[in-house]
Design an enzyme around this catalytic site. Structure first.
Site: not given
Ligand SMILES: Cc1cc2nc3c(=O)[nH]c(=O)nc-3n(C[C@H](O)[C@H](O)[C@H](O)COP(=O)(O)OP(=O)(O)OC[C@H]3O[C@@H](n4cnc5c(N)ncnc54)[C@H](O)[C@@H]3O)c2cc1C
Length: 401
Positions: A133, A162, A284, A355, A379
């Site tokens: 969530g 990860t 190319r 291309g 991050e």
């Molecule tokens: C391949 C992969 C590896 C990962 N590895 C790790 C790991 O090792 N450990 C770990 O703990 N996490 C990990 N993550 C999680 C990653 O850190 C989160 O996906 C990231 O922080 C974004 O959180 P969310 O996906 O919940 O997006 P959300 O927080 O739900 O955000 C959705 C969108 O809303 C925007 N948004 C959110 N809040 C605001 C705000 N206040 N103002 C404006 N815009 C906002 C965000 O920028 C984004 O565009 C990983 C993610 C991926 C995809």
């Protein structure tokens, strides 16, 4: 080595380490990366090679068997490795963050217990804040640790780990309300637990399940997983730093160095995309000449190279600031934001230069095109970096009236 992304003022040792890593990348990573990535295969031999080179212990102090190198050396190595294959830099990234958190915040016993085995790569680290969530809003986590005698009982579900399967030590952030009066700010009631486990999937320790690999668009090879805690019992001496309520700050400290690291990965991927683009542009032919002779393509190459240089300079500046002992959240946020955005743009331009062939899995740029987006999210997203940078700017430039 090309002219771009040079770093002035390196010591002989730093240059030697970087030359060794670049040689390893050219010989052992680049020739196999795309094939392994397409098969989503874990790069076991590459990881063994990196262990031998000492990369897993690069920043771990010499007294614990590491090389005791700076964040700059580390980031420059990561840049080289990401140039070869971004997933490999992901394998060492979470390990590095956990080792850094232990070095900065661990008790003496925790450092003695983990760091020497982390330096050799025998113990492999992962870190876990995100939940199904939430990702950006770390203060909203719901996973809980409740004290029971000399242990804590952990319950909750984590997401996006990860190295969740391959790691043997996970730094897990949980809420612990113990000792904190009601109304305590959410970030002051969080604790980092050092959770040891077997590598692999399924129930890897009583009360701890790693369900399986998440199937991803790119960043393949490295395992990304969920983590489910159901009555997981952890000894009280595995609270990072020995004190509850400090987890949020410890994690943010780790993520801050992680941001320089993600910036470095963006730099490495962008460099590789530039190399692929400039090579292809000279081979190319269209309208009777190599496409590199068309001004529109030259302009593209100029823009790509400028972005590679700018991102590298900002990343190096952020690493040096941290190495000098100063707070670098502003610089790390800027570097992570710029390097990941520029990376995406440089990769897209290299793709366009290819291309139709850029769309074929036979060309390396196809892999990079699927890898670059991960750097926009991991991050902390671009929006989160801009929030950090914006807040810090308002602190620095406070209106005096
Ligand atoms: C391949 C992969 C590896 C990962 N590895 C790790 C790991 O090792 N450990 C770990 O703990 N996490 C990990 N993550 C999680 C990653 O850190 C989160 O996906 C990231 O922080 C974004 O959180 P969310 O996906 O919940 O997006 P959300 O927080 O739900 O955000 C959705 C969108 O809303 C925007 N948004 C959110 N809040 C605001 C705000 N206040 N103002 C404006 N815009 C906002 C965000 O920028 C984004 O565009 C990983 C993610 C991926 C995809």
């Amino acid at each position: 080595m090309g002219r771009l992304a040079q770093t002035d003022g390196l010591t002989d040792i730093q240059r030697e380490i970087l030359a060794t890593v670049r040689d390893f990348v050219d010989k052992e990573i680049l020739p196999v990366a795309t094939d392994l990535e397409h098969k989503d295969e874990y790069p076991t031999e590459i990881v063994e090679g990196l262990k031998e080179l000492g990369v897993f212990g690069l920043m771990i102090p010499e007294e614990y068997g590491g090389l005791g190198e700076s964040l700059l050396t580390y980031a420059l190595c990561v840049e080289e490795i990401a140039r070869g294959w971004m997933s490999v830099s992901g394998i060492i990234n979470t390990h590095f963050i956990v080792a850094y958190m232990l070095k900065q915040h661990g008790t003496q016993e925790q450092k003695d217990h983990f760091l020497p085995r982390m330096a050799t790569g025998e113990v492999r680290g992962a870190f876990s804040m995100s939940e199904p969530g939430l990702g950006s809003d770390v203060s909203a986590i719901t996973s809980k640790g409740v004290r029971d005698g000399e242990e804590y009982v952990l319950d909750g579900q984590k997401m996006w780990l990860t190295n969740g399967g391959s790691s043997t030590l996970v730094a897990v952030l949980c809420r612990t309300d113990e000792g904190h009066p009601e109304g305590t700010a959410p970030h002051k009631s969080m604790t980092t637990f050092l959770v040891e486990k077997e590598p692999g999937f399924g129930e890897v320790r009583k009360g701890l399940t790693i369900p399986g690999k998440i199937d991803k668009m790119g960043y393949k090879g490295v395992d990304t997983t969920e983590l489910v805690m159901d009555g997981l019992r952890i000894p009280a001496d595995r609270v990072l730093g020995g004190e509850t309520g400090r987890g949020f700050y410890q994690m943010m400290d780790g993520v801050e160095v992680g941001r320089v690291n993600v910036a470095a990965r963006g730099c490495g991927v962008a460099q590789r995309a530039f190399e692929l683009g400039i090579d292809y542009a000279q081979q190319r032919q269209t309208f009777g000449k190599p496409i590199a002779k068309h001004q529109a393509i030259q302009f593209k190459l100029a823009e790509m190279a400028t972005k590679v240089e700018a991102a590298h300079a900002l990343m190096v500046g952020a690493a040096r600031k941290k190495d000098s002992g100063q707070r670098n959240d502003l610089e790390a946020g800027m570097a992570k934001y710029l390097a990941s955005e520029y990376c995406k743009e440089v990769v897209e331009d290299a793709f366009r230069i290819h291309g139709g062939y850029g769309f074929s899995k036979e060309y390396e740029i196809e892999r990079l095109y699927r890898e670059a987006p991960m750097l926009l999210i991991g991050e902390g997203t671009a929006e989160i970096q801009k929030m950090i940078v914006g807040r810090r700017l308002l602190e620095e430039y406070r209106f005096q009236g």
